[in-house]
Design a protein around this motif. Structure first.
Motif, PDB file in Angstrom:
ATOM      1  N   THR A 221      -8.009  -0.003  -9.872  1.00  0.00           N
ATOM      2  CA  THR A 221      -7.825  -1.238  -9.752  1.00  0.00           C
ATOM      3  C   THR A 221      -7.103  -1.234  -8.020  1.00  0.00           C
ATOM      4  OG1 THR A 221      -7.661  -2.111 -11.971  1.00  0.00           O
ATOM      5  CG2 THR A 221      -6.812  -3.432 -10.378  1.00  0.00           C
ATOM      6  N   PRO A 222      -7.921  -1.355  -7.043  1.00  0.00           N
ATOM      7  CA  PRO A 222      -7.232  -1.414  -5.889  1.00  0.00           C
ATOM      8  C   PRO A 222      -6.350  -2.462  -5.822  1.00  0.00           C
ATOM      9  CG  PRO A 222      -9.508  -0.997  -5.666  1.00  0.00           C
ATOM     10  CD  PRO A 222      -9.278  -1.419  -7.059  1.00  0.00           C
ATOM     11  N   VAL A 223      -5.156  -2.321  -5.025  1.00  0.00           N
ATOM     12  CA  VAL A 223      -4.160  -3.284  -4.825  1.00  0.00           C
ATOM     13  C   VAL A 223      -4.473  -4.429  -3.872  1.00  0.00           C
ATOM     14  CG1 VAL A 223      -1.518  -3.738  -4.113  1.00  0.00           C
ATOM     15  CG2 VAL A 223      -2.268  -1.734  -5.414  1.00  0.00           C
ATOM     16  N   ILE A 224      -4.459  -5.652  -4.373  1.00  0.00           N
ATOM     17  CA  ILE A 224      -4.635  -6.901  -3.459  1.00  0.00           C
ATOM     18  C   ILE A 224      -3.276  -7.520  -2.878  1.00  0.00           C
ATOM     19  CG2 ILE A 224      -5.590  -8.888  -2.677  1.00  0.00           C
ATOM     20  CD1 ILE A 224      -7.946  -8.167  -4.870  1.00  0.00           C
ATOM     21  N   PHE A 225      -2.596  -7.184  -1.928  1.00  0.00           N
ATOM     22  CA  PHE A 225      -1.349  -7.652  -1.387  1.00  0.00           C
ATOM     23  C   PHE A 225      -1.344  -8.919  -1.015  1.00  0.00           C
ATOM     24  CE2 PHE A 225      -2.020  -3.254  -0.071  1.00  0.00           C
ATOM     25  CZ  PHE A 225      -0.915  -2.568  -0.943  1.00  0.00           C
ATOM     26  N   GLY A 226      -0.244  -9.534  -1.301  1.00  0.00           N
ATOM     27  CA  GLY A 226      -0.007 -11.159  -1.148  1.00  0.00           C
ATOM     28  C   GLY A 226       0.690 -11.705  -2.338  1.00  0.00           C
ATOM     29  N   VAL A 227       0.581 -13.326  -2.266  1.00  0.00           N
ATOM     30  CA  VAL A 227       1.050 -13.932  -3.229  1.00  0.00           C
ATOM     31  C   VAL A 227      -0.057 -14.976  -3.662  1.00  0.00           C
ATOM     32  CG1 VAL A 227       3.522 -13.962  -2.494  1.00  0.00           C
ATOM     33  CG2 VAL A 227       2.014 -15.825  -1.396  1.00  0.00           C
ATOM     34  N   THR A 228       0.121 -15.310  -4.720  1.00  0.00           N
ATOM     35  CA  THR A 228      -1.144 -16.232  -5.485  1.00  0.00           C
ATOM     36  C   THR A 228      -1.083 -17.600  -4.742  1.00  0.00           C
ATOM     37  OG1 THR A 228       0.382 -16.825  -7.341  1.00  0.00           O
ATOM     38  CG2 THR A 228      -1.081 -14.789  -7.526  1.00  0.00           C
ATOM     39  N   THR A 229       0.115 -18.124  -4.227  1.00  0.00           N
ATOM     40  CA  THR A 229      -0.147 -19.247  -3.347  1.00  0.00           C
ATOM     41  C   THR A 229       0.199 -18.948  -1.828  1.00  0.00           C
ATOM     42  OG1 THR A 229       0.931 -20.394  -5.267  1.00  0.00           O
ATOM     43  CG2 THR A 229       1.018 -21.386  -2.883  1.00  0.00           C
ATOM     44  N   PRO A 230      -1.258 -18.525  -1.333  1.00  0.00           N
ATOM     45  CA  PRO A 230      -0.954 -17.951   0.114  1.00  0.00           C
ATOM     46  C   PRO A 230      -0.326 -18.912   1.053  1.00  0.00           C
ATOM     47  CG  PRO A 230      -3.223 -18.069  -0.824  1.00  0.00           C
ATOM     48  CD  PRO A 230      -2.406 -18.863  -1.683  1.00  0.00           C
ATOM     49  N   LEU A 231       0.336 -18.101   2.068  1.00  0.00           N
ATOM     50  CA  LEU A 231       1.094 -18.941   3.084  1.00  0.00           C
ATOM     51  C   LEU A 231       0.113 -19.364   4.302  1.00  0.00           C
ATOM     52  CD1 LEU A 231       4.039 -19.482   4.531  1.00  0.00           C
ATOM     53  CD2 LEU A 231       3.700 -17.294   5.517  1.00  0.00           C
ATOM     54  N   ARG A 232      -0.738 -18.663   4.446  1.00  0.00           N
ATOM     55  CA  ARG A 232      -1.657 -19.186   5.348  1.00  0.00           C
ATOM     56  C   ARG A 232      -1.161 -19.573   6.902  1.00  0.00           C
ATOM     57  NH1 ARG A 232      -6.203 -17.974   3.635  1.00  0.00           N
ATOM     58  NH2 ARG A 232      -7.288 -18.977   5.302  1.00  0.00           N
ATOM     59  N   SER A 233      -0.111 -19.054   7.198  1.00  0.00           N
ATOM     60  CA  SER A 233       0.483 -19.313   8.212  1.00  0.00           C
ATOM     61  C   SER A 233       1.034 -18.314   8.838  1.00  0.00           C
ATOM     62  CB  SER A 233       1.571 -20.617   8.064  1.00  0.00           C
ATOM     63  OG  SER A 233       2.373 -20.928   9.262  1.00  0.00           O
ATOM     64  N   TRP A 234       1.327 -18.243  10.376  1.00  0.00           N
ATOM     65  CA  TRP A 234       2.196 -17.355  11.045  1.00  0.00           C
ATOM     66  C   TRP A 234       3.684 -17.746  11.567  1.00  0.00           C
ATOM     67  CZ3 TRP A 234      -0.240 -13.527   9.293  1.00  0.00           C
ATOM     68  CH2 TRP A 234      -1.517 -13.391   9.412  1.00  0.00           C
ATOM     69  N   ASN A 235       4.010 -18.931  10.803  1.00  0.00           N
ATOM     70  CA  ASN A 235       5.325 -19.520  11.158  1.00  0.00           C
ATOM     71  C   ASN A 235       6.381 -18.947  10.299  1.00  0.00           C
ATOM     72  OD1 ASN A 235       7.586 -21.327  11.346  1.00  0.00           O
ATOM     73  ND2 ASN A 235       6.136 -22.997  11.818  1.00  0.00           N
ATOM     74  N   PRO A 236       7.177 -18.375  10.933  1.00  0.00           N
ATOM     75  CA  PRO A 236       8.299 -17.615  10.054  1.00  0.00           C
ATOM     76  C   PRO A 236       9.472 -18.655   9.338  1.00  0.00           C
ATOM     77  CG  PRO A 236       8.752 -17.163  12.490  1.00  0.00           C
ATOM     78  CD  PRO A 236       7.522 -17.962  12.439  1.00  0.00           C
TER      79      PRO A 236
END
Length: 414
Positions: A221-236
């Protein structure tokens, strides 16, 4: 002891080494915008920490003075060992509840938003964790762990966690049973159902084995990184506010007054029934997962990278001189940092207004420096004005090169 300040150069050296390993092994664990977004969150976090670290220090010192049961000596080796182990135990529960309660996840989720996994991800830290994190370390004050020991073991714990954020280190045999490793921490950053909400330890993985939250990395089961509600932004800035905004929106929308309050402290993902019915959230299909990306030409990428290097230098200056600067200077520095990183994020997202705001940011350099020097917020320097003029002129020329032939960076976003 402030080990973090001394470690910062080594962080960037190791990131460069990992980039070379990427090229040598033919992997692609870095994307420029993602790495800059992670590092921007880290720079913003350290700058914010100059204004907020007193929350944890003062509450700890107060508890140590008034409610401690013992007085431990900071010159005893066993006190340091005990404090190091107990700190990680407290961190385990802070970290675990940071995944299990909405308001704590709102702060901690920043660290998990990257859809890559590399050493830059380690530096992706929250700017709002100070609100509740101090509560979890009061047991050390209760036991009488001296403040210097507490601050030192906290820094050592954080330093240890840096190296486990890599895909280049395989499983490490017996070491996996006792300590947190890159393998079992990769599991922690996964959004796969098998791996989610597992492996919370900072240094010791034994807490997870003891309390039933351990999961081994499975090559099937290869790891898929991130969160289940994606940020979809490059704004810190948005990275730090995203989940708070979602909770606030749900609290505003619900018709039940009790739910407006309890949503903040309910298990992660809980939403009022009436809100969930009227405003359903869809989770991405991991079988169709594609990382967030916005195509940019090489010129805007170079421009943003060089500008980001300036903000790293500014952040390093503030971190190294924060104790000597007056509070208004720290607030001014934080404002400059936050606004600048916000603009760089907008450039990476190719926002229609990004170039205009970047021009405004450069134009503000002169009045901001004048304000800082005239108010004695920064020490006067004969080099300050020439350096600022050169930086602003060179940046303006670079911005002109982006505007003139392209109109916008790619014409791909609104």
């Amino acid at each position: 002891m402030d080990f973090i300040l001394f470690a910062v150069p080594f962080f960037f050296v190791l990131i460069a080494v990992e980039l070379l390993a990427d090229r040598w092994r033919g992997l692609r664990t870095y994307r420029l915008a993602d790495a800059i977004n992670s590092l921007s969150a880290g720079v913003l976090s350290t700058t914010t920490g100059l204004l907020t670290k007193s929350v944890g220090l003062l509450t700890y010192a107060f508890a140590l003075e008034h409610i401690s049961l013992f007085r431990l000596a900071g010159d005893q080796a066993w006190v340091w060992v005990l404090a190091f182990v107990l700190y990680d135990f407290c961190y385990y529960w802070l970290h675990r509840l940071g995944h299990e309660r909405n308001v704590l996840w709102a702060a901690h989720s920043v660290h998990h938003q990257s859809e890559e996994y590399n050493l830059s991800t380690a530096l992706r830290q929250t700017s709002t964790g100070f609100i509740f994190s101090w509560i979890f370390y009061l047991p050390l004050a209760l036991l009488g762990v001296p403040l210097l020991v507490f601050v030192s073991v906290a820094a050592l714990n954080l330093l240890y966690q840096f190296w486990v954020h890599t895909r280049h280190v395989p499983k490490l045999g017996w070491y996996e049973w006792i300590f947190v490793t890159p393998s079992n921490h990769r599991v922690h950053h996964a959004q796969n159902p098998l791996y989610m909400d597992r492996n919370y330890g900072g240094v010791f993985i034994v807490w997870d084995r003891l309390f039933g939250t351990f999961q081994e990395e499975d090559e099937r089961t290869p790891v898929i990184f991130g969160v289940t509600t994606p940020l979809r932004s490059w704004n810190p800035l948005w990275a730090n506010l995203q989940f708070y905004a979602q909770l606030a929106a749900d609290a505003r929308r619900t018709r039940h007054w009790a739910d407006k309050l309890r949503i903040w402290f309910m298990p992660t993902g809980w939403r009022p029934a009436d809100v969930a019915e009227r405003y359903p959230l869809t989770k991405p299909d991991l079988s169709q997962f594609t990382p967030f990306e916005i195509a940019l030409g090489w010129r805007p990428q170079v421009y943003v990278t060089l500008q980001f290097a300036v903000y790293v230098a500014l952040g390093s200056y503030l971190l190294g001189h924060g104790a000597q600067l007056p509070l208004p200077a720290l607030w001014l520095g934080w404002g400059i940092m936050a606004f600048g990183l916000f603009v760089l994020g907008a450039l990476l997202e190719d926002r229609a207004w990004a170039l205009r705001v970047e021009a405004m940011r450069l134009a503000l350099n002169v009045p901001l420096l004048a304000l800082a020097l005239s108010s004695a917020l920064l020490p006067a320097s004969a080099l300050a004005w020439p350096a600022l003029v050169v930086y602003t002129v060179v940046s303006a020329l670079g911005l002109y090169c982006l505007c003139r032939p392209l109109g916008r960076l790619t014409g791909s976003a609104g």
